[in-house]
Write a protein that holds these residues in place. Structure first.
Motif, mmCIF file in Angstrom:
data_model
loop_
_atom_site.group_PDB
_atom_site.id
_atom_site.type_symbol
_atom_site.label_atom_id
_atom_site.label_comp_id
_atom_site.label_asym_id
_atom_site.label_seq_id
_atom_site.Cartn_x
_atom_site.Cartn_y
_atom_site.Cartn_z
ATOM 1 N N LEU A 48 0.823 -1.206 0.000
ATOM 2 C CA LEU A 48 0.000 0.000 0.000
ATOM 3 C C LEU A 48 0.861 1.263 0.000
ATOM 4 O O LEU A 48 0.451 2.293 -0.545
ATOM 5 N N ILE A 49 2.042 1.204 0.602
ATOM 6 C CA ILE A 49 2.942 2.354 0.527
ATOM 7 C C ILE A 49 3.382 2.577 -0.918
ATOM 8 O O ILE A 49 3.381 3.714 -1.420
ATOM 9 N N VAL A 50 3.738 1.493 -1.612
ATOM 10 C CA VAL A 50 4.106 1.617 -3.025
ATOM 11 C C VAL A 50 2.910 2.104 -3.840
ATOM 12 O O VAL A 50 3.044 2.970 -4.729
ATOM 13 N N TRP A 51 1.750 1.574 -3.560
ATOM 14 C CA TRP A 51 0.524 1.976 -4.261
ATOM 15 C C TRP A 51 0.236 3.458 -4.067
ATOM 16 O O TRP A 51 -0.202 4.156 -4.980
ATOM 17 N N SER A 52 0.498 3.965 -2.863
ATOM 18 C CA SER A 52 0.234 5.382 -2.605
ATOM 19 C C SER A 52 1.181 6.286 -3.387
ATOM 20 O O SER A 52 0.837 7.436 -3.676
ATOM 21 N N PHE A 53 2.369 5.789 -3.737
ATOM 22 C CA PHE A 53 3.253 6.560 -4.611
ATOM 23 C C PHE A 53 2.764 6.514 -6.056
ATOM 24 O O PHE A 53 2.822 7.514 -6.770
ATOM 25 N N LEU A 54 2.298 5.359 -6.482
ATOM 26 C CA LEU A 54 1.848 5.221 -7.868
ATOM 27 C C LEU A 54 0.513 5.912 -8.098
ATOM 28 O O LEU A 54 0.311 6.570 -9.134
ATOM 29 N N VAL A 55 -0.421 5.760 -7.161
ATOM 30 C CA VAL A 55 -1.751 6.364 -7.309
ATOM 31 C C VAL A 55 -2.079 7.094 -6.009
ATOM 32 O O VAL A 55 -2.844 6.600 -5.169
ATOM 33 N N PRO A 56 -1.497 8.268 -5.786
ATOM 34 C CA PRO A 56 -1.827 9.021 -4.569
ATOM 35 C C PRO A 56 -3.256 9.551 -4.630
ATOM 36 O O PRO A 56 -3.773 9.857 -5.705
ATOM 37 N N VAL A 57 -3.874 9.656 -3.478
ATOM 38 C CA VAL A 57 -5.260 10.124 -3.412
ATOM 39 C C VAL A 57 -5.274 11.525 -2.809
ATOM 40 O O VAL A 57 -4.538 11.833 -1.871
ATOM 41 N N LEU A 76 -8.249 -4.216 5.431
ATOM 42 C CA LEU A 76 -7.887 -5.634 5.472
ATOM 43 C C LEU A 76 -6.573 -5.839 6.201
ATOM 44 O O LEU A 76 -6.434 -6.774 7.012
ATOM 45 N N ALA A 77 -5.581 -4.983 5.949
ATOM 46 C CA ALA A 77 -4.296 -5.093 6.644
ATOM 47 C C ALA A 77 -4.463 -4.891 8.142
ATOM 48 O O ALA A 77 -3.867 -5.622 8.957
ATOM 49 N N ALA A 78 -5.292 -3.916 8.536
ATOM 50 C CA ALA A 78 -5.526 -3.673 9.958
ATOM 51 C C ALA A 78 -6.229 -4.857 10.621
ATOM 52 O O ALA A 78 -5.902 -5.233 11.757
ATOM 53 N N ALA A 133 -9.439 4.512 6.685
ATOM 54 C CA ALA A 133 -8.190 4.024 6.095
ATOM 55 C C ALA A 133 -6.980 4.685 6.739
ATOM 56 O O ALA A 133 -5.950 4.026 6.974
ATOM 57 N N LEU A 134 -7.064 5.974 7.041
ATOM 58 C CA LEU A 134 -5.954 6.662 7.701
ATOM 59 C C LEU A 134 -5.711 6.090 9.100
ATOM 60 O O LEU A 134 -4.562 5.894 9.519
ATOM 61 N N ILE A 135 -6.775 5.803 9.825
ATOM 62 C CA ILE A 135 -6.637 5.186 11.149
ATOM 63 C C ILE A 135 -6.034 3.793 11.022
ATOM 64 O O ILE A 135 -5.166 3.387 11.820
ATOM 65 N N SER A 136 -6.462 3.034 10.012
ATOM 66 C CA SER A 136 -5.903 1.702 9.791
ATOM 67 C C SER A 136 -4.422 1.780 9.451
ATOM 68 O O SER A 136 -3.626 0.943 9.891
ATOM 69 N N CYS A 137 -4.030 2.791 8.670
ATOM 70 C CA CYS A 137 -2.624 2.980 8.338
ATOM 71 C C CYS A 137 -1.801 3.234 9.595
ATOM 72 O O CYS A 137 -0.729 2.647 9.782
ATOM 73 N N SER A 142 1.960 1.269 13.797
ATOM 74 C CA SER A 142 2.317 1.090 15.202
ATOM 75 C C SER A 142 2.514 -0.366 15.566
ATOM 76 O O SER A 142 3.267 -0.681 16.496
ATOM 77 N N GLY A 143 1.852 -1.286 14.836
ATOM 78 C CA GLY A 143 1.997 -2.707 15.152
ATOM 79 C C GLY A 143 3.080 -3.413 14.364
ATOM 80 O O GLY A 143 3.572 -4.465 14.795
#
Length: 321
Positions: A48-57, A76-78, A133-137, A142-143
């Motif tokens: 998702l970090i790579v995805w955020s570089f390719l398709v930032p929102v 899903l990751a959270a 999604a920001l809270i899940s990130c 943190s985990g």
């Protein structure tokens, strides 16, 4: 003490101790699907970090629902991380945290309903899932980022994305934007139709589009604005500059094996820093200038405070200030 030894030596106590040890071993070394939950969460976090570089929102893409796929994977990751921590005994959340979380979630729901009554409800719920999604990130970070290895891997991913974004921004300035301008000046209506933009001559949409294409000389990469690109490059610029400074001082090569050819690393760090610096400067973001200035001043202060024989008595006062 004798009674305790008798209880411990009894068959029932032995079976109880064995069951407790087995349960503790299962918690520490999960098997089956539970054992894959944390690796899946770590994989999704990096992806998702790579995805955020390719398709930032940004705000526009969030309102249009284009951020929903990323939001789903963050959730899903959270969930995977939470199930893994709860099974392994690593999920310890105090009552005050649960109370604050419940109040924040209730406020978010009420705000979403209120926004949906006065505006488009779909747009309001798109914003709701973006906040989730920001809270899940944050929860995943943190985990997962609990050791030096995981933090180093994520930092390497972020720096690689920033360097790639810098290459993209420089390519935009030198190739993409000049070609797009030449094609638009040749036939404006054709280019507008190709991009799917309805902007009649003299309309505000047409004026904004032409100002963005013909007057703006800042790279923006995959982002919607040059400020967004410059802000994320500020972090990479600060980290790379600090790393190069430490490398020149000799603090990165303490072992004989790593100090055989330090000039290779110095040249690589220097070239990478120049690429990021060039794109960062071309973006012309005052916010990015302030960010780099503040981070540089903070880093210099920390280096001065924690130097050998530094001002021990002034540390609390200066850090507090």
């Amino acid at each position: 003490a004798r009674r305790q030894r008798k209880r411990n030596s009894s068959p029932k106590s032995g079976r109880a101790n064995t069951q407790a040890e087995t349960k503790d071993s299962e918690l520490r070394n999960p098997s089956g699907f539970i054992a894959w939950l944390r690796p899946i969460a770590c994989f999704l976090f990096g992806m998702l970090i790579v995805w955020s570089f390719l398709v930032p929102v940004d705000a526009t893409s969030v309102y249009q629902g284009q951020a929903l796929p990323q939001n789903l994977f963050w959730l899903l990751a959270a969930c995977c991380l939470t199930l893994s921590l709860s099974h392994g005994g690593g999920l310890r959340v105090g009552h005050s945290i649960w109370l604050v979380g419940a109040i924040a979630f209730a406020w978010l729901l009420v705000s979403t309903f209120q926004a949906g009554q006065t505006n488009n409800p779909r747009i309001a719920w798109h914003g709701f899932w973006q906040v989730v999604a920001l809270i899940s990130c944050y929860w995943c970070g943190s985990g997962i980022l609990t050791c030096t290895h995981s933090r180093t891997v994520v930092l390497a991913i972020c720096l690689t994305g920033c360097v790639a974004s810098s290459f993209h921004g420089i390519y935009q300035i030198s190739v993409e934007i000049p070609n797009a301008r030449a094609k638009y000046l040749e036939d404006p209506e054709r280019e507008l139709a190709a991009t799917g933009i309805y902007a009649p001559a003299g309309s505000p949409q047409r004026i904004r589009f032409e100002n963005r294409l013909l007057q703006s000389n800042e790279p923006y990469g995959t982002f919607a604005l040059a400020n967004s690109l410059a802000t994320i490059l500020s972090a990479a610029l600060t980290i790379l500059a600090a790393t190069l400074w430490l490398a020149i001082r000799g603090g990165l090569w303490d072992s004989p094996e790593s100090s055989k050819r330090p000039w290779i690393s110095l040249v690589g760090l220097g070239l990478t820093l120049l690429i990021v610096l060039a794109c960062w400067f071309l973006a012309r973001s005052r916010t990015a200038y302030v960010a780099v200035l503040m981070s540089t001043a903070t880093g210099a202060l920390l280096v001065w405070l924690y130097r050998p024989g530094g001002a021990e008595k002034k540390k609390p006062l200066l850090i507090g200030g």
